[in-house]
Design a protein around this motif. Structure first.
Motif, mmCIF file in Angstrom:
data_model
loop_
_atom_site.group_PDB
_atom_site.id
_atom_site.type_symbol
_atom_site.label_atom_id
_atom_site.label_comp_id
_atom_site.label_asym_id
_atom_site.label_seq_id
_atom_site.Cartn_x
_atom_site.Cartn_y
_atom_site.Cartn_z
ATOM 1 N N ALA A 1 54.515 39.935 55.537
ATOM 2 C CA ALA A 1 55.205 38.712 55.966
ATOM 3 C C ALA A 1 54.675 37.485 55.226
ATOM 4 O O ALA A 1 53.472 37.367 54.962
ATOM 5 N N TYR A 2 55.591 36.558 54.912
ATOM 6 C CA TYR A 2 55.251 35.310 54.215
ATOM 7 C C TYR A 2 55.943 34.176 54.936
ATOM 8 O O TYR A 2 57.110 34.282 55.303
ATOM 9 N N PHE A 3 55.210 33.094 55.165
ATOM 10 C CA PHE A 3 55.722 31.976 55.955
ATOM 11 C C PHE A 3 55.722 30.732 55.060
ATOM 12 O O PHE A 3 54.665 30.248 54.661
ATOM 13 N N VAL A 4 56.899 30.243 54.726
ATOM 14 C CA VAL A 4 56.994 29.025 53.915
ATOM 15 C C VAL A 4 57.426 27.879 54.830
ATOM 16 O O VAL A 4 58.577 27.800 55.246
ATOM 17 N N PRO A 5 56.499 26.984 55.175
ATOM 18 C CA PRO A 5 56.800 25.969 56.190
ATOM 19 C C PRO A 5 57.500 24.743 55.597
ATOM 20 O O PRO A 5 57.017 23.631 55.714
ATOM 21 N N ALA A 6 58.658 24.961 55.001
ATOM 22 C CA ALA A 6 59.409 23.850 54.398
ATOM 23 C C ALA A 6 60.167 23.117 55.503
ATOM 24 O O ALA A 6 61.384 22.956 55.436
#
Ligand SMILES: Nc1ncnc2c1ncn2[C@@H]1O[C@H](COP(=O)(O)OP(=O)(O)O)[C@@H](O)[C@H]1O
Lengths: 528, 255
Positions: free
Chosen positions: A368-373
């Protein structure tokens, strides 16, 4: 809450290497949420602290203001408070032991005041305030964001002071006329504090330093002077502007109770002060401050480096008549804020520190990868149509994997800024000096070293911002002889060395960037 | 085996009552629902209130469950929270003592190092966070064994290996050491774990005055001790100040 970490029985019992006697330097940190005063001894140890929060005023969505009169009152209180605490804890302490006062401040926050009465003409417009968005777009004309970049190093964005001055002149009745007549003074918070400290209406000096001036969009980075063409283009009369001085010199002497006649001897924007406090005095040295958001600055030496990768070019500091030192700056909007989001919005943890506990229950991110844009992608992408994404979800993924992904997001965003810095400057990052609340997270710091493939070091004094202001003030009055003496004060509290296999790093970086592309274009034209 | 204790049964009944449907109840509601005399109910409520299990609304005078009850369910202090709270104080400890500082908690049969601050010289040092140290010979371990009953039984019942010629291994001598630790509020390790290394540690308490960890320093015996081989009082004071400061940050009252 403003207990000091020292000045206790151990010190007075047998002083040894401690700060049993003066002299001292006081630093004032006029920050976004509070004002603080810290007294340091010659070793750079904290002797006394006082702090007071001020009101955040939100007149409309996107608007943020501060009451500058309240801030000045608070500054006086915290200075008095810190002096009182030092007197309590240190036998024989007198205010005369304070040899200089340094200033550091929230950058870009803009104030206009009447030079005859000392009264602000309006609340200060805080750096986060976005009311000048449209104005900035108009000012960009057909050139766009980069219209003034070559001269100022900055994109036309609502943070910076110049357009905020213009907004005030346009919206406060009769202000432009008063400004043109020379009755009005502009300042970022450094100027406001220094003007008041040195006498206000009774001869206060109206100055700013090169680092704060470099955030106005009005200063030529090379000449370090106001740029008349830009002043005309934005519509700011030169009469309101303070004199631009170095970051480390005596601007005047204090006139407030307790500290009469003490030299006011430094001013640095908060991030530049942290760079100074971390003693990043050589080209190629960088610091990164991990709080709600993250600010990374790289010392690029005596030349301003233009960025083609979405970074900002800024003045790092200038000591007296020495050549100015420039820096590249990259900021990340969401780092600690993502941990807060996990706590407050998702309820997956009950304190920020628990993110580490949760993340350590698994070995890796589980894919899992979380990109907090959350409000678009910032440096180096600058895409405001992007929105946050958690990519790579499968049935296998647990909240613990998401916690890992949250910490990795901070690390990978740092890596992207570091890569942009390397591309722009040609300098490889040798080591990263870190500070801020997130540095207590051991797993995060290790992950950071792993993804940067460079050592990450934490200094022993966490208050690098105030320390930087104190250092610059102390240099100006000869309290410290030179920057080498300051370097000798810098002590390593911890160091994390890279342990990640190169192939793993490459694969993870590839996946991260894939996740970043998934955030783009989420907001469609009509929703803007 | 003695029978159940009546006042505890009644206290339990009151807690169950307050946990039920209605959140706030007055004294007479409580007393009548449980068939108790008002005075009896009041006495129990007051005790529960002192312990934080029950709170009384200052305006209406009604009772409700207290915050302490919620904490009881997840009373475990997160070690990373502990590290975050200890950070500035341990930095300062390393700085004022000139030695490396450590924060340790009980983990299985040993001391888990949850935080480590380098000695403030320019030497190369390796971060020891995550390492395990023995309970019976280190200063951190002795503090935990002296103050935390779980740590005590691990140390008392476990094997106490002779790591150096000075390690205390016999049960009686070990208990005497723990008595001394409790009496003076700190523990030492004089080359009992590693040749040439001396350490000092003191207990960290949480807001309920439960011992949650130990904080201390460690360094070359020549620096930690004076010429007569006695521990330098200045260092002991620095360690105890730090332990107190962290405890205060965790909400433990002054002591
Ligand atoms: N142990 C931790 N792990 C991860 N994030 C943390 C930890 N401790 C604090 N934070 C985050 O750091 C931020 C606070 O750091 P601080 O330097 O005080 O920030 P700021 O100055 O921006 O308010 C918060 O966003 C919080 O979520």
């Amino acid at each position: 809450m403003t207990d000091t970490p020292n000045g206790t029985a151990a010190d007075s019992a047998d002083s040894g290497s401690s700060h049993g006697s003066g002299p001292f330097i006081a630093a004032i940190d006029q920050g976004t949420t509070s004002s603080r005063c810290i007294v340091f001894d010659r070793d750079g140890r904290i002797v006394a602290v006082d702090q007071k929060e001020h009101e955040q005023i939100f007149p409309k969505p996107g608007w943020v203001e501060h009451d500058a009169a309240e801030i000045w009152t608070n500054v006086q209180e915290v200075v008095a408070g810190a002096i009182r605490k030092a007197a309590q804890d240190i036998p024989g302490f007198t205010p005369a032991d304070v040899k200089a006062i340094g200033i550091t401040n929230q950058r870009e926050t803009t104030l206009l005041w009447d030079r005859h009465t000392g009264e602000p003409v309006h609340n200060a417009l805080v750096w986060q305030d976005t009311r000048t968005d449209t104005l900035c777009r108009e000012l960009g004309r057909d050139v766009g964001q980069d219209r003034f970049r070559a001269t100022t190093g900055l994109p036309l964005a609502s943070y910076f002071a110049g357009p905020k001055i213009r907004w005030l002149l346009d919206h406060v009745d009769g202000l432009r006329e008063r400004a043109e007549a020379g009755d009005i003074l502009f300042g970022t918070m450094d100027s406001w504090v220094i003007w008041n400290l040195t006498g206000g209406v009774n001869g206060g000096v109206h100055v700013t330093d090169v680092t704060n001036a470099s955030r106005t969009l009005l200063m030529d980075l090379r000449s370090l002077d106001w740029d008349q063409d830009i002043l005309d283009a934005i519509g700011v009369p030169a009469a309101v502007l303070p004199q631009i001085r170095s970051s480390s010199e005596v601007y005047g002497t204090a006139t407030i109770g307790g500290l009469e006649d003490v030299p006011v001897a430094s001013a640095l924007g908060d991030q530049q002060a942290a760079l100074f406090g971390q003693t990043c005095f050589s080209q190629g040295e960088a610091k990164s401050t991990y709080g709600t958001g993250t600010f990374m600055l790289l010392n690029t030496g005596s030349t301003p480096v233009d960025s083609r990768n979405g970074l900002i070019t800024t003045v790092g500091y200038r000591i007296g008549d020495d050549a100015p030192v420039y820096a590249l700056e990259g900021s990340i909007a969401v780092t600690g804020a993502l941990v807060q989001w996990m706590r407050d919005q998702m309820g997956l943890i009950s304190t920020a520190a628990e993110i580490e506990t949760l993340a350590l229950t698994v070995e890796d991110n589980g894919g899992a990868y979380f990109v907090p844009a959350f409000s678009g992608l910032f440096a180096p992408y600058w895409q405001d149509d992007a929105r946050g994404v958690i990519a790579g979800l499968t049935r296998y993924v647990t909240k613990a994997h998401i916690a890992r992904a949250v910490l990795e997001a901070t690390a990978w965003q740092t890596r992207e800024i570091a890569d942009a810095m390397t591309k722009d400057s040609g300098v490889e990052l040798a080591a990263l000096k870190v500070d801020g609340g997130m540095t207590s997270n051991n797993l995060l710091m290790q992950t950071l070293a792993d993804v940067l493939d460079a050592p990450v070091v934490r200094p022993m004094v966490a208050e690098t911002t105030c320390l930087g202001a104190a250092y610059a003030a102390g240099l100006a009055v000869g309290f410290w002889p030179d920057t080498d003496a300051l370097r000798a004060n810098w002590k390593r509290a911890a160091e994390w060395t890279p342990r990640m296999d190169g192939a793993d790093r490459d694969r993870e970086y590839h996946n991260w960037r894939k996740a970043v592309t998934r955030t783009m274009g989420w907001i469609e034209e009509e929703e803007h | 085996m003695p029978g159940p204790i009546q006042s505890l049964e009644r206290a339990a009944a009151i807690l169950r009552l307050l946990a039920g449907g209605e959140r706030r109840l007055g004294l007479s509601d409580v007393a009548s629902s449980l068939g108790l005399a008002k005075g009896t109910a009041h006495g129990i409520l007051r005790t529960l209130q002192q312990e934080g299990f029950v709170e009384q609304d200052p305006v209406s005078g009604k009772y409700q469950l207290g915050a302490e009850l919620l904490r009881l369910g997840n009373s475990f202090l997160d070690v990373h929270e502990l590290r975050a709270r200890a950070l500035v104080w341990t930095d300062d400890l390393a700085r004022s003592s000139g030695e490396s500082a450590y924060l340790g908690v009980l983990h299985q049969q040993g001391v888990l190092i949850v935080h480590h601050v380098f000695r403030p010289d320019d030497s190369r040092q390796v971060l020891e966070v995550g390492a395990m140290q023995p309970l019976h010979s280190t200063a951190l371990g002795k503090v935990l064994a002296a103050y935390d009953p779980v740590a005590h039984s691990e140390a008392a019942e476990g094997e106490r290996a002779a790591l150096t010629g000075r390690t205390v291994t016999s049960a009686a001598d070990f208990e005497a050491l723990l008595d001394l630790t409790r009496a003076r509020g700190w523990a030492a390790d004089l080359e009992e774990t590693w040749e040439g290394v001396a350490s000092i540690a003191a207990p960290v308490y949480d807001r309920r005055r439960m011992p949650v960890g130990a904080v201390g320093i460690s360094g070359a015996v020549e620096r930690v001790c004076d010429d007569d081989g006695a521990i330098r009082p200045r260092l002991v004071a620095a360690v105890r100040d730090c332990a107190r400061a962290v405890s205060r940050d965790l909400g433990a009252g002054r002591f």
